[in-house]
Motif scaffolding. Structure first.
Motif, short mmCIF file in Angstrom:
data_model
loop_
_atom_site.label_atom_id
_atom_site.label_comp_id
_atom_site.label_asym_id
_atom_site.label_seq_id
_atom_site.Cartn_x
_atom_site.Cartn_y
_atom_site.Cartn_z
N HIS A 1 12.42 9.87 -43.23
CA HIS A 1 11.72 11.00 -43.80
C HIS A 1 12.35 12.32 -43.35
N LEU A 2 12.69 12.40 -42.07
CA LEU A 2 13.34 13.60 -41.56
C LEU A 2 14.66 13.85 -42.29
N LEU A 3 15.46 12.81 -42.44
CA LEU A 3 16.75 12.94 -43.11
C LEU A 3 16.57 13.32 -44.58
N ALA A 4 15.55 12.77 -45.23
CA ALA A 4 15.30 13.13 -46.63
C ALA A 4 15.04 14.62 -46.76
N GLY A 5 14.24 15.18 -45.85
CA GLY A 5 13.96 16.60 -45.89
C GLY A 5 15.19 17.44 -45.60
N LEU A 6 15.96 17.05 -44.60
CA LEU A 6 17.20 17.77 -44.27
C LEU A 6 18.16 17.76 -45.46
N ASP A 7 18.36 16.58 -46.03
CA ASP A 7 19.35 16.43 -47.10
C ASP A 7 18.92 17.17 -48.37
N LEU A 8 17.63 17.10 -48.71
CA LEU A 8 17.16 17.81 -49.90
C LEU A 8 17.39 19.31 -49.75
N ALA A 9 17.07 19.85 -48.58
CA ALA A 9 17.25 21.28 -48.37
C ALA A 9 18.72 21.68 -48.45
N VAL A 10 19.61 20.86 -47.90
CA VAL A 10 21.04 21.16 -47.98
C VAL A 10 21.50 21.18 -49.42
N ARG A 11 21.06 20.22 -50.21
CA ARG A 11 21.44 20.19 -51.62
C ARG A 11 20.93 21.43 -52.36
N GLU A 12 19.73 21.87 -52.03
CA GLU A 12 19.20 23.06 -52.69
C GLU A 12 19.95 24.31 -52.26
N VAL A 13 20.32 24.39 -50.99
CA VAL A 13 21.14 25.52 -50.53
C VAL A 13 22.45 25.56 -51.31
N ASN A 14 23.07 24.41 -51.48
CA ASN A 14 24.35 24.38 -52.19
C ASN A 14 24.19 24.67 -53.68
N ASP A 15 23.09 24.22 -54.27
CA ASP A 15 22.84 24.54 -55.68
C ASP A 15 22.66 26.04 -55.89
N ALA A 16 22.20 26.73 -54.82
CA ALA A 16 21.99 28.17 -54.91
C ALA A 16 23.21 28.98 -54.47
N GLY A 17 24.34 28.30 -54.25
CA GLY A 17 25.57 29.01 -53.89
C GLY A 17 26.05 28.79 -52.48
N GLY A 18 25.35 27.97 -51.71
CA GLY A 18 25.80 27.65 -50.36
C GLY A 18 25.64 28.81 -49.40
N ILE A 19 26.51 28.86 -48.41
CA ILE A 19 26.51 29.91 -47.39
C ILE A 19 27.63 30.88 -47.75
N ASP A 20 27.28 31.93 -48.45
CA ASP A 20 28.28 32.91 -48.93
C ASP A 20 29.39 32.21 -49.71
N GLY A 21 28.97 31.31 -50.60
CA GLY A 21 29.92 30.62 -51.46
C GLY A 21 30.54 29.38 -50.86
N ARG A 22 30.24 29.09 -49.61
CA ARG A 22 30.78 27.89 -48.94
C ARG A 22 29.70 26.81 -48.92
N PRO A 23 30.06 25.56 -49.23
CA PRO A 23 29.05 24.49 -49.22
C PRO A 23 28.57 24.20 -47.80
N LEU A 24 27.29 23.85 -47.69
CA LEU A 24 26.71 23.39 -46.43
C LEU A 24 26.77 21.88 -46.40
N GLU A 25 27.15 21.33 -45.27
CA GLU A 25 27.32 19.88 -45.14
C GLU A 25 26.67 19.38 -43.86
N LEU A 26 25.89 18.30 -43.96
CA LEU A 26 25.31 17.67 -42.78
C LEU A 26 26.30 16.72 -42.14
N VAL A 27 26.43 16.81 -40.82
CA VAL A 27 27.18 15.83 -40.04
C VAL A 27 26.14 15.07 -39.23
N ILE A 28 25.80 13.87 -39.69
CA ILE A 28 24.63 13.13 -39.18
C ILE A 28 25.01 12.22 -38.04
N ARG A 29 24.21 12.23 -36.98
CA ARG A 29 24.38 11.32 -35.86
C ARG A 29 23.05 10.63 -35.57
N ASP A 30 23.10 9.32 -35.45
CA ASP A 30 21.92 8.50 -35.16
C ASP A 30 21.65 8.51 -33.66
#
Length: 372
Positions: free
Chosen positions: A36-65
């Motif tokens: 559930h935590l990862l679903a929330g993190l990932d959805l928000a990252v996708r929405e940030v990128n759909d809105a143009g990312g971080i000053d035009g740069r894509p945001l990417e999760l580097v996930i560690r278990d």
């Protein structure tokens, strides 16, 4: 001073802003909470990128278990720092989050702890750590007030089935201090030493009016619930789980109606606003079921960091210095950070708190019993 190793560090994707993410995805971690935590993190990252990312740069999760392991969590922060991430986000388990926070503080890496609630997330105050989840003392005092009102006069002898852990020990202390000032008594029962049947005998001997599960899930929480529900002597004993074990579908799948009527804490408003409703629908589609509060905490955490990265850049010190100035509309309300005595971190005071249970008439339905 601990320094992150840069050996064998893979290159960052061209132009991407990489955000470290700590998530319990394997046992003994609470895997469903991690999903559930990862679903929330990932959805928000996708929405940030759909809105143009971080000053035009894509945001990417580097996930560690982390698997809820403190050593793995600390090692992951060291690795992520070596990868050059501007911040780390996530974690559900307090013991793992505490280790991650200590390592982030030592390395000078901003850490936004999404879900862990332990008050003393760090031994000393730190400028590097912030948290949108409410402190344990805040939520558990609200839970204790619910118990006092629900049980009625003269029925405030509360037993806690607990295991060795800084988190469970802190919870026991919060409950004992808060209830004692209002005429209540807390009795500790060692869930590691007592088999479920022996624990039932102890409840009878102590004359407990309620049993709170301060234990891991599914073991030993599920066998304890089954034993208490099956013991006629304990028919009037309330079972509670302030840490939120009944929130997830695994609880209902394993216990059915035995798992209903067990009050727990969750951190959602009584009614979500338009943003929360929209995010909730998207999370439900991703998860194939109703999202827990943990999924909303994940989304909110990325929303906060994305705003900081957009407005203050990717320099770690700049991100950290901006904790007290950030203001973000989250799924559960406006998020701002301040210093709260006893926590040592930048804290949202407070996320909404509810006491909820599964309806005995329909265990798939959650009932709001109390808000604070």
């Amino acid at each position: 001073m601990i320094r992150p190793s840069r050996r064998n560090t893979p290159p960052s994707p061209s132009g991407a802003v990489r955000l470290g993410a700590l998530v319990p995805l394997t046992r003994p971690g609470w895997v469903e909470a991690g999903r559930h935590l990862l679903a929330g993190l990932d959805l928000a990252v996708r929405e940030v990128n759909d809105a143009g990312g971080i000053d035009g740069r894509p945001l990417e999760l580097v996930i560690r278990d982390t698997a809820a392991d403190p050593e793995r969590a600390a090692a992951a922060v060291t690795e992520l720092a070596g990868l050059g991430v501007p911040a780390v986000v996530g974690e559900y388990h307090s013991v793992a989050a505490r280790a991650a926070a200590a390592r982030a503080d030592a390395l000078g890496v901003p850490f936004l702890c999404s879900s862990a609630v332990l008050d003393a997330l760090t031994d000393e105050p730190t400028r590097w750590v912030a948290r949108p989840a409410p402190a344990q003392s805040h939520g558990w005092r609200i839970y204790a007030d619910f118990l006092l009102g629900h049980l009625g006069a003269g029925r405030h002898r509360i037993a806690v089935a607990t295991q060795p852990s800084v988190y469970w020990a802190a919870g026991t202390r919060i409950l004992r201090d808060h209830l004692a000032s209002r005429g209540g008594t807390v009795v500790e029962l060692d869930a590691t030493a007592l088999a479920p049947g022996a624990l039932c005998d102890a409840l009878v001997e102590e004359g407990a009016s309620a049993l709170l599960l301060l234990t891991g899930h599914p073991e030993p929480a599920v066998p304890i619930v089954r034993a208490v529900r099956g013991d006629r002597r304990l028919a009037e004993v309330l079972i509670g789980a302030p840490a939120g074990q009944p929130e997830f579908t695994e609880w209902a799948a394993l216990l059915g109606r035995d798992g209903a009527g067990v009050p727990f804490l969750r951190y959602l408003p009584e009614r979500l606003g338009p943003l929360g409703e929209r995010v909730g629908r998207d999370l439900r589609e991703r998860l194939g079921r109703a999202p827990s509060f943990v999924a909303f905490e994940g989304w909110d955490s990325v929303a906060v960091l994305a705003e900081l990265l957009r407005t203050h850049g990717t320099d770690r010190a700049a991100v950290t210095e901006a904790w007290p100035r950030v203001s973000v509309e989250g799924t559960r309300g406006p998020i701002r950070f301040s210093r709260v005595p006893g926590t040592g971190v930048w804290q949202w005071a407070w996320a909404p708190v509810q006491v909820v249970d599964r309806d005995p008439a329909d265990p798939g339905r959650l009932r709001i019993l109390h808000t604070g």
